[in-house]
Design an enzyme around this catalytic site. Structure first.
Site, PDB file in Angstrom:
ATOM      1  N   GLN A 139       0.822  -1.212   0.000  1.00 49.24           N
ATOM      2  CA  GLN A 139       0.000   0.000   0.000  1.00 49.24           C
ATOM      3  C   GLN A 139       0.854   1.259   0.000  1.00 49.24           C
ATOM      4  O   GLN A 139       1.584   1.508   0.962  1.00 49.24           O
ATOM      5  CB  GLN A 139      -0.886   0.008   1.251  1.00 49.24           C
ATOM      6  N   SER A 175      -3.881   6.054  14.070  1.00 51.91           N
ATOM      7  CA  SER A 175      -3.238   6.092  15.400  1.00 51.91           C
ATOM      8  C   SER A 175      -4.292   6.163  16.505  1.00 51.91           C
ATOM      9  O   SER A 175      -5.454   6.517  16.271  1.00 51.91           O
ATOM     10  CB  SER A 175      -2.306   7.303  15.487  1.00 51.91           C
ATOM     11  N   GLU A 216      -4.579   8.340  18.838  1.00 56.28           N
ATOM     12  CA  GLU A 216      -5.110   9.701  19.009  1.00 56.28           C
ATOM     13  C   GLU A 216      -6.192   9.982  17.965  1.00 56.28           C
ATOM     14  O   GLU A 216      -7.228  10.576  18.270  1.00 56.28           O
ATOM     15  CB  GLU A 216      -3.980  10.740  18.867  1.00 56.28           C
ATOM     16  N   TYR A 251       0.230   4.666   0.351  1.00 59.60           N
ATOM     17  CA  TYR A 251      -0.592   5.834   0.697  1.00 59.60           C
ATOM     18  C   TYR A 251       0.282   6.909   1.365  1.00 59.60           C
ATOM     19  O   TYR A 251       0.399   8.011   0.875  1.00 59.60           O
ATOM     20  CB  TYR A 251      -1.693   5.439   1.688  1.00 59.60           C
ATOM     21  N   GLU A 310     -12.077  -2.440   5.932  1.00 52.10           N
ATOM     22  CA  GLU A 310     -11.265  -3.018   7.010  1.00 52.10           C
ATOM     23  C   GLU A 310     -11.740  -2.589   8.390  1.00 52.10           C
ATOM     24  O   GLU A 310     -11.124  -2.916   9.386  1.00 52.10           O
ATOM     25  CB  GLU A 310      -9.801  -2.565   6.833  1.00 52.10           C
ATOM     26  N   SER A 336       4.840  -0.947   3.949  1.00 52.19           N
ATOM     27  CA  SER A 336       5.092  -2.298   4.454  1.00 52.19           C
ATOM     28  C   SER A 336       5.223  -3.272   3.292  1.00 52.19           C
ATOM     29  O   SER A 336       4.413  -3.240   2.361  1.00 52.19           O
ATOM     30  CB  SER A 336       3.942  -2.764   5.345  1.00 52.19           C
TER      31      SER A 336
HETATM   32  C1  LIG Z   1       4.893  -0.272  11.137  1.00 55.17           C
HETATM   33  C2  LIG Z   1       4.154   0.647  10.220  1.00 55.17           C
HETATM   34  C3  LIG Z   1       3.649   0.152   9.032  1.00 55.17           C
HETATM   35  C4  LIG Z   1       2.988   1.010   8.142  1.00 55.17           C
HETATM   36  N1  LIG Z   1       2.568   0.525   6.930  1.00 55.17           N
HETATM   37  C5  LIG Z   1       2.052   1.383   6.009  1.00 55.17           C
HETATM   38  C6  LIG Z   1       1.760   0.922   4.682  1.00 55.17           C
HETATM   39  O1  LIG Z   1       1.934  -0.242   4.350  1.00 55.17           O
HETATM   40  N2  LIG Z   1       1.297   1.828   3.783  1.00 55.17           N
HETATM   41  C7  LIG Z   1       1.062   3.130   4.108  1.00 55.17           C
HETATM   42  O2  LIG Z   1       0.620   3.877   3.249  1.00 55.17           O
HETATM   43  N3  LIG Z   1       1.334   3.605   5.362  1.00 55.17           N
HETATM   44  C8  LIG Z   1       1.832   2.749   6.311  1.00 55.17           C
HETATM   45  N4  LIG Z   1       2.146   3.206   7.569  1.00 55.17           N
HETATM   46  C9  LIG Z   1       1.972   4.619   7.860  1.00 55.17           C
HETATM   47  C10 LIG Z   1       0.879   4.933   8.853  1.00 55.17           C
HETATM   48  O3  LIG Z   1      -0.387   4.848   8.251  1.00 55.17           O
HETATM   49  C11 LIG Z   1       1.174   6.329   9.421  1.00 55.17           C
HETATM   50  O4  LIG Z   1       2.365   6.231  10.170  1.00 55.17           O
HETATM   51  C12 LIG Z   1       0.045   6.842  10.293  1.00 55.17           C
HETATM   52  O5  LIG Z   1      -1.065   7.141   9.510  1.00 55.17           O
HETATM   53  C13 LIG Z   1       0.486   8.095  11.064  1.00 55.17           C
HETATM   54  O6  LIG Z   1       0.952   9.062  10.175  1.00 55.17           O
HETATM   55  P1  LIG Z   1       2.375   9.769  10.369  1.00 55.17           P
HETATM   56  O7  LIG Z   1       3.409   8.713  10.572  1.00 55.17           O
HETATM   57  O8  LIG Z   1       2.549  10.725   9.258  1.00 55.17           O
HETATM   58  O9  LIG Z   1       2.258  10.538  11.738  1.00 55.17           O
HETATM   59  P2  LIG Z   1       1.444  11.877  11.980  1.00 55.17           P
HETATM   60  O10 LIG Z   1       0.135  11.800  11.291  1.00 55.17           O
HETATM   61  O11 LIG Z   1       2.326  13.034  11.705  1.00 55.17           O
HETATM   62  O12 LIG Z   1       1.204  11.768  13.554  1.00 55.17           O
HETATM   63  C14 LIG Z   1       2.221  12.072  14.521  1.00 55.17           C
HETATM   64  C15 LIG Z   1       1.562  12.042  15.893  1.00 55.17           C
HETATM   65  O13 LIG Z   1       0.534  13.039  15.953  1.00 55.17           O
HETATM   66  C16 LIG Z   1      -0.719  12.445  16.288  1.00 55.17           C
HETATM   67  N5  LIG Z   1      -1.791  13.097  15.530  1.00 55.17           N
HETATM   68  C17 LIG Z   1      -1.868  13.246  14.192  1.00 55.17           C
HETATM   69  N6  LIG Z   1      -3.010  13.902  13.858  1.00 55.17           N
HETATM   70  C18 LIG Z   1      -3.654  14.152  15.021  1.00 55.17           C
HETATM   71  C19 LIG Z   1      -4.872  14.790  15.338  1.00 55.17           C
HETATM   72  N7  LIG Z   1      -5.676  15.292  14.385  1.00 55.17           N
HETATM   73  N8  LIG Z   1      -5.244  14.853  16.640  1.00 55.17           N
HETATM   74  C20 LIG Z   1      -4.437  14.340  17.633  1.00 55.17           C
HETATM   75  N9  LIG Z   1      -3.263  13.741  17.383  1.00 55.17           N
HETATM   76  C21 LIG Z   1      -2.873  13.645  16.099  1.00 55.17           C
HETATM   77  C22 LIG Z   1      -0.596  10.987  15.889  1.00 55.17           C
HETATM   78  O14 LIG Z   1      -1.462  10.166  16.644  1.00 55.17           O
HETATM   79  C23 LIG Z   1       0.865  10.708  16.201  1.00 55.17           C
HETATM   80  O15 LIG Z   1       1.017  10.428  17.563  1.00 55.17           O
HETATM   81  C24 LIG Z   1       2.784   2.371   8.485  1.00 55.17           C
HETATM   82  C25 LIG Z   1       3.268   2.854   9.708  1.00 55.17           C
HETATM   83  C26 LIG Z   1       3.957   2.015  10.564  1.00 55.17           C
HETATM   84  C27 LIG Z   1       4.489   2.592  11.844  1.00 55.17           C
END
Ligand SMILES: Cc1cc2nc3c(=O)[nH]c(=O)nc-3n(C[C@H](O)[C@H](O)[C@H](O)COP(=O)(O)OP(=O)(O)OC[C@H]3O[C@@H](n4cnc5c(N)ncnc54)[C@H](O)[C@@H]3O)c2cc1C
Length: 392
Positions: free
Chosen positions: A124, A377, A379, A126, A242, A159
């Site tokens: 994926q 997440s 949050e 995204y 999902e 992933s």
């Molecule tokens: C092990 C792993 C596998 C993954 N696999 C994939 C994959 O296969 N394909 C893919 O596309 N993505 C994948 N992801 C990405 C995952 O979807 C993102 O990490 C997730 O959506 C969080 O986005 P970010 O990392 O940009 O963090 P951010 O969105 O920047 O968040 C940082 C922090 O801020 C908090 N936060 C963000 N917005 C808000 C809000 N509105 N209110 C309160 N708190 C908030 C979050 O909870 C987090 O603690 C994976 C991530 C991990 C860790």
């Protein structure tokens, strides 16, 4: 036969099959919560496909079982109880249903068989740097050039990209209007010129996530899902499918059982009684929460089957099972952690190692930190719950 007896007999059939057909070496990997890879997943998918159970959530017309949600849930639960791998989700549960709903007959004929028989492996694409929770801010661009798109940008946290053949991707085809309106879904062969996949090292020492760089990658327009600019709709459809994934609490129960056995084995004797009982009490609290989550999941399935809205159930399930697994791994580390502390890095569970079982608890503890981030997440789940309950 009434519904309950029918479901019980179905579960018996599933159990017999799982125990007799899932290879012991694969079940051992699952039982130890070791990292599953394409090898194990594909082998199990081929076995399920040969039995006619390759796609529990697809309609029969496309090679699925045509099972209703209750039977699908029973399947997932029994397989987890028997330590069979969960089916690899990116093809079967993500892009497969999108292709069935929005794909052309040519796309369906081209892509669905490889997903069903486990030969084609998907990932994926995204998330990007700066576009995770706020996915609509994604920047990877796709410019139309004749019968192709030219794609340039970067995906992050992808992933399994290092072992995948294809990536389903959200890209930006326009910057005009609302952010969501300029997004398009493309299916990109990962062996295309211009693609570089680099591992992202993670604290658990496993290789599961990657950065994917796209530099002028030419993708046939025939690989676009549906209409240009409607990718947000397809992408959300995919994620909504999902939403009840968290209803399968069985893996969390298996994990809890193993932690309980570890505590009992590790903390024997009267000298360890206090610590043993304190850890056992924490596990009991987690079990109570998981039992509650299971009931909530079953009620949510009932709601879907009776056309009632799902409400906050998916977010509560995601939140509670991922946090319960984190807490379970914390209890396990509190039982054995003192011996692991001096070997914190590097984690190496690959070689012959008498203490490999303990190292796996450490790896699991570290890996599970990510469980409250991916798939929405904690949050973000809390925001969803608050919005639905209080309209804020
Ligand atoms: C092990 C792993 C596998 C993954 N696999 C994939 C994959 O296969 N394909 C893919 O596309 N993505 C994948 N992801 C990405 C995952 O979807 C993102 O990490 C997730 O959506 C969080 O986005 P970010 O990392 O940009 O963090 P951010 O969105 O920047 O968040 C940082 C922090 O801020 C908090 N936060 C963000 N917005 C808000 C809000 N509105 N209110 C309160 N708190 C908030 C979050 O909870 C987090 O603690 C994976 C991530 C991990 C860790």
């Amino acid at each position: 036969m009434d519904d309950a007896a029918d479901l019980e007999s179905f579960r018996r059939t599933l159990r017999e099959f799982a125990l007799s057909h899932c290879p012991p070496e694969i079940r051992a990997v699952v039982a130890a919560n070791r990292k599953l890879g394409r090898k194990e997943w594909s082998a199990w998918q081929r076995i399920l496909h040969a039995r006619g159970w390759g796609a529990p959530s697809w309609p029969k017309a496309h090679g699925g079982t045509g099972w209703d949600l209750r039977h699908r849930h029973a399947f997932d639960e029994v397989m987890a109880e028997c330590d069979c791998p969960p089916q690899y989700h990116h093809g079967l549960r993500h892009i497969g249903p999108v292709l069935i709903e929005f794909g052309t007959p040519e796309q369906q004929a081209h892509f669905l068989p490889g997903i069903l028989n486990g030969e084609d492996w998907w990932c994926q694409g995204y998330s990007e740097p700066g576009a995770g929770s706020d996915l609509a801010s994604l920047k990877t661009r796709a410019e139309r050039d004749g019968e192709e798109y030219v794609v340039t940008g970067q995906k992050l946290w992808t992933s399994h990209a290092h072992e995948s053949d294809w990536m389903y991707t959200l890209v930006r085809t326009s910057s005009a209007g609302k952010r969501q309106e300029g997004i398009t879904m493309l299916l990109i062969p990962l062996r295309s010129p211009g693609i570089t996949v680099r591992p992202v090292p993670t604290i658990d020492g496993w290789h599961h996530v990657n950065e994917v760089f796209l530099d002028g990658v030419r993708v046939p327009a025939a690989n676009r899902i549906g209409e240009e600019g409607k990718g947000w709709t397809y992408g959300k459809f995919l994620l909504d499918r999902e939403r009840l994934g968290g209803a399968n609490v069985a893996p969390a129960f298996r994990f809890l059982d193993r932690a309980r056995a570890l505590v009992a084995a590790e903390l024997q004797g009267p000298q360890n009684r206090l610590k043993r009982e304190m850890l056992a009490m924490r596990l009991l609290q987690i079990e109570a929460e998981l039992r509650g989550a299971r009931e909530l999941g079953l009620a949510a399935i009932d709601d879907v089957m009776n056309g009632r809205p799902l409400g906050i159930a998916p977010s509560v399930l995601k939140l509670s099972t991922s946090e319960a697994m984190q807490r379970t791994s914390q209890v396990a580390l509190d039982a054995v952690g003192h011996r692991l502390a001096t070997r914190f890095r590097p984690v190496d569970a690959s070689g012959p190692n008498a203490e490999v079982g303990e190292i796996e608890w450490l790896q699991n503890y570290l890996y599970l930190r990510a469980k409250t981030i991916f798939g929405g997440s904690s949050e973000v789940q809390k925001n969803v719950i608050a919005r639905q309950l209080f309209g804020t």
